[in-house]
Design an enzyme around this catalytic site. Structure first.
Site, PDB file in Angstrom:
ATOM      1  N   CYS A  55       0.610  -0.655   0.009  1.00  0.00           N
ATOM      2  CA  CYS A  55      -0.165   0.031  -0.182  1.00  0.00           C
ATOM      3  C   CYS A  55       0.819   1.055   0.427  1.00  0.00           C
ATOM      4  O   CYS A  55       1.549   1.570  -1.081  1.00  0.00           O
ATOM      5  CB  CYS A  55      -1.251   0.107   0.781  1.00  0.00           C
ATOM      6  SG  CYS A  55      -2.780   1.319   0.502  1.00  0.00           S
ATOM      7  N   HIS A 103      -3.587  -4.916   0.046  1.00  0.00           N
ATOM      8  CA  HIS A 103      -3.651  -5.932   1.445  1.00  0.00           C
ATOM      9  C   HIS A 103      -3.955  -7.053   1.241  1.00  0.00           C
ATOM     10  O   HIS A 103      -4.707  -7.895   1.406  1.00  0.00           O
ATOM     11  CB  HIS A 103      -4.155  -5.093   2.245  1.00  0.00           C
ATOM     12  CG  HIS A 103      -4.722  -3.641   2.467  1.00  0.00           C
ATOM     13  ND1 HIS A 103      -3.351  -3.297   4.055  1.00  0.00           N
ATOM     14  CD2 HIS A 103      -4.712  -2.502   2.256  1.00  0.00           C
ATOM     15  CE1 HIS A 103      -3.167  -2.606   3.773  1.00  0.00           C
ATOM     16  NE2 HIS A 103      -4.829  -1.553   3.082  1.00  0.00           N
ATOM     17  N   GLU A 109      -3.134  -9.322   3.688  1.00  0.00           N
ATOM     18  CA  GLU A 109      -3.329  -9.722   4.610  1.00  0.00           C
ATOM     19  C   GLU A 109      -5.034  -9.694   5.320  1.00  0.00           C
ATOM     20  O   GLU A 109      -5.271  -9.929   5.770  1.00  0.00           O
ATOM     21  CB  GLU A 109      -2.219  -8.794   5.892  1.00  0.00           C
ATOM     22  CG  GLU A 109      -3.105  -7.525   6.346  1.00  0.00           C
ATOM     23  CD  GLU A 109      -2.940  -6.509   5.256  1.00  0.00           C
ATOM     24  OE1 GLU A 109      -3.419  -5.515   5.332  1.00  0.00           O
ATOM     25  OE2 GLU A 109      -2.317  -6.438   4.431  1.00  0.00           O
TER      26      GLU A 109
END
Length: 363
Positions: free
Chosen positions: A253, A336, A338
């Site tokens: 990001c 992202h 995650e």
């Protein structure tokens, strides 16, 4: 419930009811299309100085649980929903969303036509705005909104970064040391770096890279974070020194954007950004399409350098989602992997980075 007003910088007024802390707050108004994950969204440091509109019409259904925190507190400046549910149905819930918002003194408004607001943002771009809890409207509300400086050219990473370095997880039995630059890092990123075998140490955003190199590390990670990457001169300078020394490097990001700027590329403010858990991204190396979780309002501009090709591409608007550097151990993604919240399609990237570090260390 107290009456509340949502005021946009063009003078548009929405009237609703307060279900958060009875105060006022201004920020950039953005929308997130995720159907769940409001606790993770609110505690994501990338939302610093932003007021979040959740497009899913009913919010609060499953309450709040400590395991879903992505940082130590609510990071957003406010919350906008269509309908708030004050009776959560979840055996793990420890408090309501309203109680959570009041605990951190964050205003929230319900009864807003979030579809109308979202369509306005899509057409006109993300406006500045404010939530004001009051019995009646005051012209001073608009004045306060117009006095908000916005997030362009604002260094928000220094607002959310850790004040001192710390060790995350365990270092026992770990093969590689990883230095994480905290520009607003999410907890689940640290969990996955730790789970994939790294001995993780987190550093404040302005820590000189030479200082970390002297302490000893095998690789660097540049975290997510809020706002505009352009004013982060210190981060760009540190990244350039890291790349000069050829350390393996992973950026997510904001970290991806900082790497782009370090390579001489430019970034731009997007009209309304990508925020949600359903963004399709194509891996240009494998041809596979991954459904990704995203939260950003700036993007790297493709300068079409042959030795710095795009590695991932957004299939909705063809924005850059990842870049490579020929001959360099580099991994970057705008999205992202995650999740938290969102799909898990891209979690393999944490293992891929570990393999990249291992390959680099072997020479």
């Amino acid at each position: 419930m107290m009456k509340a007003f949502l005021v946009l910088d063009n003078g548009t007024i929405f009237e609703g009811e307060s279900f958060g802390y009875e105060t006022e707050s201004v920020g950039e108004i953005v929308f997130n299309t995720s159907m769940a994950g409001y606790q993770e969204i609110l505690t994501d440091p990338s939302y610093c100085n932003q007021i979040i509109t959740l497009t899913y019409p009913m919010i609060g259904n499953y309450g709040i649980h400590p395991d879903n925190m992505e940082s130590s507190k609510i990071q957003a400046s406010g919350l906008i929903v269509k309908e708030y549910v004050d009776l959560p149905s979840n055996f793990k819930s420890e408090k309501t969303l309203s109680q959570f918002l009041k605990e951190y003194k964050i205003p929230a408004i319900q009864g807003i036509d979030t579809r109308k607001l979202t369509r306005f943002i899509r057409t006109n771009g993300s406006p500045n705005g404010g939530i004001f809890v009051a019995s009646e409207y005051s012209p001073s509300f608009l004045e306060k909104v117009k006095s908000f400086p916005g997030i362009i050219n604002a260094d928000l990473a220094e607002v959310v970064t850790t004040s001192s370095k710390y060790i995350f997880g365990t270092h026992t039995g770990k093969k590689f040391k990883l230095a994480v630059y905290d520009y607003g890092v999410k907890t689940n990123i640290l969990r996955l770096l730790d789970a994939n075998g790294f001995a993780v140490t987190v550093y404040p955003a302005k820590t000189p890279s030479e200082e970390i190199m002297k302490e000893g590390t095998d690789a660097f990670f540049l975290s997510n974070g809020p706002g505009d990457p352009a004013p982060l001169d210190y981060a760009i300078a540190s990244t350039q020194k890291i790349m000069e020394k050829r350390y393996p490097l992973f950026g997510i990001c904001l970290g991806h954007q900082i790497i782009g700027l370090s390579l001489g590329k430019k970034t731009e403010k997007m009209k309304f950004g990508h925020r949600g858990g359903n963004q399709p991204v194509k891996n240009l190396e494998t041809g596979q399409v991954e459904i990704t979780s995203q939260n950003h309002g700036f993007a790297v501009i493709d300068d079409q350098k042959q030795d710095e090709p795009i590695s991932f591409l957004n299939l909705n608007d063809h924005t850059v989602e990842g870049i490579l550097k020929s001959g360099y151990p580099l991994l970057t993604v705008q999205y992202h992997p995650e999740s938290a919240p969102g799909p898990n399609d891209s979690r393999y990237l944490f293992q891929k980075f570990y393999d990249l570090v291992e390959k680099t260390k072997k020479g």
